[in-house]
Design a protein around this motif. Structure first.
Motif, PDB file in Angstrom:
ATOM      1  N   PHE A   1      -2.380   6.148   4.435  1.00  0.00           N
ATOM      2  CA  PHE A   1      -2.438   6.107   5.901  1.00  0.00           C
ATOM      3  C   PHE A   1      -2.427   7.496   6.534  1.00  0.00           C
ATOM      4  CE2 PHE A   1      -0.519   2.074   4.655  1.00  0.00           C
ATOM      5  CZ  PHE A   1      -1.255   1.182   5.421  1.00  0.00           C
ATOM      6  N   PHE A   2      -1.759   8.433   5.861  1.00  0.00           N
ATOM      7  CA  PHE A   2      -1.587   9.755   6.451  1.00  0.00           C
ATOM      8  C   PHE A   2      -2.446  10.764   5.705  1.00  0.00           C
ATOM      9  CE2 PHE A   2       2.946   8.291   7.615  1.00  0.00           C
ATOM     10  CZ  PHE A   2       2.486   7.706   8.783  1.00  0.00           C
ATOM     11  N   LEU A   3      -3.051  11.637   6.457  1.00  0.00           N
ATOM     12  CA  LEU A   3      -3.921  12.633   5.849  1.00  0.00           C
ATOM     13  C   LEU A   3      -3.098  13.754   5.234  1.00  0.00           C
ATOM     14  CD1 LEU A   3      -6.525  12.900   8.718  1.00  0.00           C
ATOM     15  CD2 LEU A   3      -6.826  11.768   6.508  1.00  0.00           C
ATOM     16  N   LYS A   4      -3.661  14.283   4.160  1.00  0.00           N
ATOM     17  CA  LYS A   4      -3.023  15.444   3.553  1.00  0.00           C
ATOM     18  C   LYS A   4      -3.230  16.627   4.499  1.00  0.00           C
ATOM     19  CE  LYS A   4      -2.566  17.349  -1.015  1.00  0.00           C
ATOM     20  NZ  LYS A   4      -2.966  17.340  -2.390  1.00  0.00           N
ATOM     21  N   SER A   5      -2.153  17.363   4.789  1.00  0.00           N
ATOM     22  CA  SER A   5      -2.307  18.485   5.729  1.00  0.00           C
ATOM     23  C   SER A   5      -2.280  19.816   5.001  1.00  0.00           C
ATOM     24  CB  SER A   5      -1.201  18.446   6.772  1.00  0.00           C
ATOM     25  OG  SER A   5       0.050  18.631   6.179  1.00  0.00           O
TER      26      SER A   5
ATOM     27  N   ARG B   1       0.828  -1.193   0.000  1.00  0.00           N
ATOM     28  CA  ARG B   1       0.000   0.000   0.000  1.00  0.00           C
ATOM     29  C   ARG B   1       0.864   1.244   0.000  1.00  0.00           C
ATOM     30  NH1 ARG B   1      -4.610  -0.356   4.351  1.00  0.00           N
ATOM     31  NH2 ARG B   1      -4.808   1.817   3.760  1.00  0.00           N
ATOM     32  N   SER B   2       0.260   2.330  -0.466  1.00  0.00           N
ATOM     33  CA  SER B   2       0.962   3.613  -0.481  1.00  0.00           C
ATOM     34  C   SER B   2       0.936   4.215   0.918  1.00  0.00           C
ATOM     35  CB  SER B   2       0.268   4.534  -1.483  1.00  0.00           C
ATOM     36  OG  SER B   2       0.480   5.868  -1.121  1.00  0.00           O
ATOM     37  N   ILE B   3       1.980   4.934   1.255  1.00  0.00           N
ATOM     38  CA  ILE B   3       2.033   5.592   2.570  1.00  0.00           C
ATOM     39  C   ILE B   3       0.942   6.679   2.647  1.00  0.00           C
ATOM     40  CG2 ILE B   3       3.798   7.350   1.952  1.00  0.00           C
ATOM     41  CD1 ILE B   3       4.025   5.447   5.205  1.00  0.00           C
ATOM     42  N   LYS B   4       0.583   7.192   1.470  1.00  0.00           N
ATOM     43  CA  LYS B   4      -0.420   8.274   1.437  1.00  0.00           C
ATOM     44  C   LYS B   4      -1.795   7.804   1.900  1.00  0.00           C
ATOM     45  CE  LYS B   4       0.382  10.082  -2.840  1.00  0.00           C
ATOM     46  NZ  LYS B   4       0.141  11.143  -3.867  1.00  0.00           N
TER      47      LYS B   4
END
Lengths: 257, 14
Positions: B10-14, B5-8
């Protein structure tokens, strides 16, 4: 105006060792509090977050927050001009599109000044939530480095499993399978040699091994490193630089189809 | 098999 002087200039060289194989260009965020960087690798599987606190520097001045884009391959070339014991001063004028790096020997008998062009880089900034992890393992960074190197000659993926007994790294490939377990051990005199397991819940996750090998290039930054894991979340691999800052790597796990 | 999976994701765009 931004200006910052590091007495141990080779800290920047060590940081670049860990960065340059993961990202080729990145924005450095300069702020009154310090210098930070967040970047993903080209395949968007891993993310690196660097923080260097302003008070880690001898003289730190940042009049206004600013992002400066640098080609890390070029920066590595520039850093070759610095001796290992040299101090390093970074200067960036708000009106200029370049950065000046000054390397001075401790005896002040050698002075090198290099100017490097900055670049505009489009980058996505991700918000990393403050996770409470199921398991946090601290171990000597040299040991972690050796384990991932050894396993990478056997397999492509590593399954990391943490129980109350310790942390196990497993891989398999054409040669066969390998499991390496490190148990909690705090019997050594030096704390840096300890392995500690902080466990909320046992956790097992699988990752692409080559990224761990890349993260381990930060080994020279710190005697200890930590691996933080939670079920179905990216692992965080951290090298703390005392109270100066840290470099953290996040890697997305492989999920069973 | 395993999928990466892409790391993106999991983490929200800030």
């Amino acid at each position: 105006m931004f200006e910052a002087k590091l007495i141990q200039g080779n800290l920047i060289k060590k940081i670049m060792e860990g960065l340059k194989d993961l990202v080729t260009e990145a924005n450095f965020d300069l702020s009154p509090g310090g210098v930070s960087l967040q970047a993903m690798d080209s395949s968007h599987v891993a993310l690196v977050a660097l923080m260097l606190r302003g008070d880690a520097f001898e003289n730190y001045r940042c009049d206004r927050p600013r992002s400066i884009g640098m080609n890390l391959v070029n920066l590595s070339k520039v850093l070759k001009c610095a001796g290992n014991d040299d101090t390093m001063t970074l200067k960036a004028d708000d009106t200029q599109n370049n950065i000046t790096l000054v390397f001075e020997s401790q005896a002040e008998d050698k002075y090198a000044e290099v100017q490097m062009e900055l670049m505009d880089i489009d980058s996505e900034h991700l918000g990393i939530p403050d996770n409470t992890y199921d398991a946090i393992v601290k171990m000597p960074s040299a040991q972690f480095s050796q384990i991932v190197k050894d396993l990478s000659s056997i397999g492509d993926t590593v399954t990391v499993s943490v129980t109350k007994d310790g942390i196990t790294f497993s891989t398999s490939g054409d040669v066969g399978t390998a499991h390496i377990t490190c148990k909690q051990n705090t019997s050594m005199e030096k704390e840096a040699d300890h392995t500690t397991v902080n466990l909320e819940h046992p956790v097992t996750l699988t990752f692409a091994l080559r990224y761990f090998v890349t993260f381990a290039k930060s080994t020279s930054l710190s005697h200890q490193m930590s691996i933080s894991l939670s079920k179905e979340l990216p692992v965080m691999v951290e090298y703390a630089m005392g109270d100066m800052g840290h470099i953290r790597f996040y890697l997305a796990p492989k999920i069973d189809d | 098999g395993n999928s990466q999976r892409s790391i993106k994701s999991f983490f929200l765009k800030s």
